[in-house]
Design an enzyme around this catalytic site. Structure first.
Site, PDB file in Angstrom:
ATOM      1  N   HIS A  38      11.263  -6.894 -13.345  1.00  0.00           N
ATOM      2  CA  HIS A  38      11.168  -5.611 -14.026  1.00  0.00           C
ATOM      3  C   HIS A  38      12.191  -4.626 -13.493  1.00  0.00           C
ATOM      4  O   HIS A  38      12.608  -4.701 -12.331  1.00  0.00           O
ATOM      5  CB  HIS A  38       9.763  -5.021 -13.853  1.00  0.00           C
ATOM      6  CG  HIS A  38       8.697  -5.835 -14.519  1.00  0.00           C
ATOM      7  ND1 HIS A  38       7.416  -5.923 -14.030  1.00  0.00           N
ATOM      8  CD2 HIS A  38       8.723  -6.604 -15.633  1.00  0.00           C
ATOM      9  CE1 HIS A  38       6.697  -6.708 -14.820  1.00  0.00           C
ATOM     10  NE2 HIS A  38       7.476  -7.130 -15.800  1.00  0.00           N
ATOM     11  N   MET A  78      -4.135   0.283   0.116  1.00  0.00           N
ATOM     12  CA  MET A  78      -5.278   0.170  -0.790  1.00  0.00           C
ATOM     13  C   MET A  78      -6.494  -0.392  -0.063  1.00  0.00           C
ATOM     14  O   MET A  78      -7.626   0.057  -0.287  1.00  0.00           O
ATOM     15  CB  MET A  78      -4.905  -0.716  -1.997  1.00  0.00           C
ATOM     16  CG  MET A  78      -3.942  -0.039  -2.971  1.00  0.00           C
ATOM     17  SD  MET A  78      -3.671  -0.933  -4.515  1.00  0.00           S
ATOM     18  CE  MET A  78      -2.778  -2.380  -3.953  1.00  0.00           C
ATOM     19  N   TYR A 130     -10.997  -3.347  -2.974  1.00  0.00           N
ATOM     20  CA  TYR A 130     -11.195  -4.766  -2.679  1.00  0.00           C
ATOM     21  C   TYR A 130      -9.836  -5.450  -2.839  1.00  0.00           C
ATOM     22  O   TYR A 130      -9.374  -5.687  -3.964  1.00  0.00           O
ATOM     23  CB  TYR A 130     -12.221  -5.384  -3.626  1.00  0.00           C
ATOM     24  CG  TYR A 130     -13.628  -4.876  -3.421  1.00  0.00           C
ATOM     25  CD1 TYR A 130     -14.486  -5.514  -2.533  1.00  0.00           C
ATOM     26  CD2 TYR A 130     -14.092  -3.759  -4.122  1.00  0.00           C
ATOM     27  CE1 TYR A 130     -15.790  -5.044  -2.341  1.00  0.00           C
ATOM     28  CE2 TYR A 130     -15.385  -3.291  -3.942  1.00  0.00           C
ATOM     29  CZ  TYR A 130     -16.223  -3.935  -3.049  1.00  0.00           C
ATOM     30  OH  TYR A 130     -17.507  -3.474  -2.862  1.00  0.00           O
ATOM     31  N   PRO A 133      -7.544  -8.774  -1.840  1.00  0.00           N
ATOM     32  CA  PRO A 133      -7.573 -10.125  -1.267  1.00  0.00           C
ATOM     33  C   PRO A 133      -6.419 -10.328  -0.290  1.00  0.00           C
ATOM     34  O   PRO A 133      -5.484  -9.527  -0.229  1.00  0.00           O
ATOM     35  CB  PRO A 133      -7.427 -11.020  -2.502  1.00  0.00           C
ATOM     36  CG  PRO A 133      -6.658 -10.190  -3.477  1.00  0.00           C
ATOM     37  CD  PRO A 133      -7.101  -8.770  -3.251  1.00  0.00           C
ATOM     38  N   ASP A 134      -6.480 -11.408   0.467  1.00  0.00           N
ATOM     39  CA  ASP A 134      -5.391 -11.720   1.398  1.00  0.00           C
ATOM     40  C   ASP A 134      -4.162 -12.227   0.644  1.00  0.00           C
ATOM     41  O   ASP A 134      -3.031 -11.978   1.058  1.00  0.00           O
ATOM     42  CB  ASP A 134      -5.862 -12.768   2.410  1.00  0.00           C
ATOM     43  CG  ASP A 134      -6.959 -12.229   3.320  1.00  0.00           C
ATOM     44  OD1 ASP A 134      -6.950 -11.006   3.593  1.00  0.00           O
ATOM     45  OD2 ASP A 134      -7.820 -13.018   3.737  1.00  0.00           O
ATOM     46  N   THR A 135      -4.388 -12.945  -0.441  1.00  0.00           N
ATOM     47  CA  THR A 135      -3.304 -13.426  -1.304  1.00  0.00           C
ATOM     48  C   THR A 135      -3.764 -13.309  -2.756  1.00  0.00           C
ATOM     49  O   THR A 135      -4.968 -13.136  -3.032  1.00  0.00           O
ATOM     50  CB  THR A 135      -2.941 -14.899  -1.021  1.00  0.00           C
ATOM     51  OG1 THR A 135      -4.059 -15.726  -1.375  1.00  0.00           O
ATOM     52  CG2 THR A 135      -2.591 -15.113   0.453  1.00  0.00           C
TER      53      THR A 135
END
Length: 674
Positions: A320, A339, A345, A347-349
């Site tokens: 982009h 965040m 919430y 995630p790790d990945t």
């Protein structure tokens, strides 16, 4: 002009898709399989401030995008909307007409407008525009659309919109209270209600992602492609998508993450928020601030794509225009950390995101915040015939069969021969005729003979009937095709059409073993003229040089000329009776062509007979003489000749005379005195 809004809620197809059963006055009859929807009499009630779309949302599609429009209508149909979401198409280049689309398995007509003002006036219920204009014209078209207070939401699909123009569009839209989605976006979707353009992909993917009914999860992303992935993830881990928007990948989108997440926060039906950001820009921090201040209280599952950027020694420009980190603050890793610290919430990945989303969803189900609704019956997907055929799901007999040419591939084929080889091997007009007329390569001498026939029959002066008809028609001011056809229609048994007859009669006599004299006597006893024998001008002492050229070529090049020799023997018999009963050019070409078919080695006996019975010889004359007829048309046009009127002194007038009244019953009878 037909419109596309519902006249009533009648269930016309058993799927809850209402449509009028009877046509509007002046339209086609009710059994024409056209689904009609009447125009609304007043605008719809305004939506709540947090809502962009509902199940009654109507839009214009700006630009001619039939596949996108059909996708939107298919989505409407499986969502059991009562009317199509597309009210009309705005196409500034084509004038006003209608575009035929499918509504389920029936067809419907969508109006196409050349002017925005006319479209707006015709459809007071439309408040959304899906703008497919190019990056060059999207600015002017969007600014024109925003001049109409009726329009509340505009999706700009085009990539590459100049940043200055994009910022100006966003500024004007904010002043006017208009929501801009894009530029550089696939759009957005509200399951069960409305989808923008190509959002969600093909219909099987939309059904697999359960986008035909509402869920509880509202998401916002930059990437349109990743929004499709989110649809899939959310459908597998929760009760589905409530609404999803891809804001676009350019640096200056018309609306940002915070704009849409605040809408979801205000919507009581949306229970979980999903934010899919990326490297570049600082829009995620506005959401972080809103969470910290308690403005956004609903659980947010979030991830910023592009954490791999830290592996590179220099900054990397991703797909982009806005995916470029100008500072540490704009990196994906920093955004994810911020965040997470704000209570998102995270995630790790990205691969862990589905499990985390399911965990949040299960928690809300357990505490009663989300009450899963019963799963509705999966709707049947209308599938296009072409797509079903490509997938091998259906078969049907073809309406036409073609064995001579094929234009479906990258290169045009003539009887299996690529057009590039036609020119590379220089097969000429005769070679092309051999491929298209006979579906095979003929020997070079045969192709040359075909070209010779075309040249010999191209013209025979302006006095013959075909040329005269063309000339008179041309002088009447008619066009090329009309003038050509006028001349061609004179071709028949008396003019130019003797080739087939000559081939048939000479071949029949030769195959029966009749001597030339027996053949002549047989035709005389049957009171038949011999086709191909005789000429009005030429004679044995004034031979037709065209015939001499053909005889010379055939004797020199053909492997056998038995039928020509037989015809010349017949000529000896006929000219002994009258000097002008010579083998004319029609007869000579006919018998030589039979010799070609029978002796060139490319045809079986049955094939040779078939081609003769098809009328291929007259086809040669028609093709050749068309050259001359067109020449006469061009000649008359070039000379600027006027309308032809035949002189009186060249017409003998013989009028009937009426008798005195006779016996009863004879009234009205006339007698011609000659």
């Amino acid at each position: 002009m037909p419109s596309a809004t519902s006249t009533n809620g009648a269930n016309g197809n058993g799927n809850g898709n209402g449509a009028s059963a009877s046509p509007a006055p002046g339209n086609l009859s009710a059994n024409d399989n056209i689904r009609r929807f009447a125009a609304p009499s007043r605008p719809l009630s305004p939506l709540p401030a947090h809502a962009l779309f509902n199940e009654k949302t109507r839009c214009f599609v700006y630009g001619l995008q039939p596949r996108a429009v059909q996708g939107m209508l298919d989505f409407d149909f499986i969502c059991k909307r009562s009317t199509p979401s597309v009210a009309g198409i705005i196409y500034t280049f084509g004038g006003q007409f209608v575009s035929k689309m499918y509504w389920g398995t029936s067809e419907t007509l969508l109006p196409v407008y050349q002017e925005v003002q006319k479209a707006i006036a015709k459809h007071p219920d439309v408040d959304v525009v899906v703008n497919f204009a190019s990056s060059r014209s999207v600015y002017s078209s969007t600014m024109e659309l925003m001049e109409h207070p009726q329009i509340k939401t505009i999706a700009i699909i085009a990539e590459g919109v100049p940043e200055r123009r994009a910022r100006e569009i966003a500024y004007v839209a904010k002043k006017k209270g208009i929501t801009i989605i894009g530029p550089a976006t696939v759009g957005g979707i509200k399951p069960g209600c409305f989808k923008i353009g190509n959002t969600g992909g093909m219909m099987d993917n939309i059904v697999a992602s359960k986008l035909y009914r509402k869920g509880s999860v509202g998401y916002v992303s930059k990437s349109g492609g990743m929004s499709n992935e989110l649809n899939n993830i959310i459908s597998q881990t929760t009760d589905g998508v409530y609404e999803g928007v891809a804001i676009g990948g350019d640096r200056y989108p018309g609306t940002t993450f915070i704009d849409h997440l605040l809408r979801y926060q205000a919507d009581p039906a949306c229970k979980i928020l999903v934010l899919l950001g990326e490297v570049g820009g600082v829009e995620e921090y506005k959401v972080i601030e809103a969470v910290k201040q308690g403005i956004i209280t609903k659980p947010i599952v979030a991830w910023a794509i592009g954490t791999c950027a830290s592996m590179f020694k220099t900054e990397v420009q991703f797909g982009h225009a806005g995916a470029f980190a100008n500072s540490q603050l704009e990196t994906a890793a920093t955004k994810n950390k911020s965040m997470r610290e704000a209570g998102f919430y995270v995630p790790d990945t990205f691969e862990d995101m589905p499990a985390l989303l399911k965990q949040v969803y299960d928690k809300l189900v357990a505490d009663g915040t989300i009450v899963p609704a019963p799963e509705p019956v999966v709707p049947k997907i209308p599938i296009d015939y072409s797509w079903a055929q490509e997938l091998g799901l259906i078969r049907k007999p073809a309406a036409f069969i073609s064995t001579i040419s094929d234009d479906r591939g990258q290169e045009l084929l003539y009887a299996g021969m690529p057009i590039s080889d036609v020119f590379r091997e220089e097969i000429g007009i005769g070679g092309v005729m051999s491929l298209l007329w006979f579906r095979r390569r003929l020997p070079d001498y045969a192709a040359k003979f075909l070209e010779m026939v075309l040249m010999l029959t191209a013209d025979h002066g302006p006095a013959v009937s075909g040329a005269m008809n063309t000339i008179i028609t041309t002088r009447a001011g008619k066009d090329l095709i009309s003038s050509l056809v006028a001349g061609l229609l004179t071709i028949g048994s008396r003019f130019g059409g003797a080739l087939d007859g000559a081939a048939e009669e000479f071949t029949k006599a030769f195959d029966k073993g009749l001597s030339p004299r027996e053949f002549v006597d047989t035709m005389r006893k049957q009171n038949k003229l011999i086709p191909g024998i005789g000429h009005r001008v030429k004679s044995r002492n004034n031979p037709d040089l065209r015939v001499e050229l053909v005889k010379e070529y055939v004797k020199a090049k053909f492997p056998s000329s038995k039928l020509l020799d037989y015809a010349l023997a017949v000529e000896t018999v006929t000219t002994s009776k009258k000097d002008n009963l010579i083998l004319n050019v029609d007869g000579c070409i006919a018998v030589c062509f039979v010799d070609l078919l029978r002796n060139c080695g490319a045809f079986s006996t049955e094939e040779a007979e078939d081609y003769l019975s098809m009328g291929v010889l007259n086809g040669l004359f028609v093709l050749g003489r068309s050259i001359g007829l067109i020449a006469h048309y061009l000649d008359q046009k070039r000379l600027r000749t006027g309308l032809y009127r035949h002189p009186w002194d060249d017409i003998t007038y013989l009028l009937p005379s009426l008798q005195q009244p006779g016996p009863p019953g004879t009234e009205g009878r006339v007698e011609v005195q000659i």
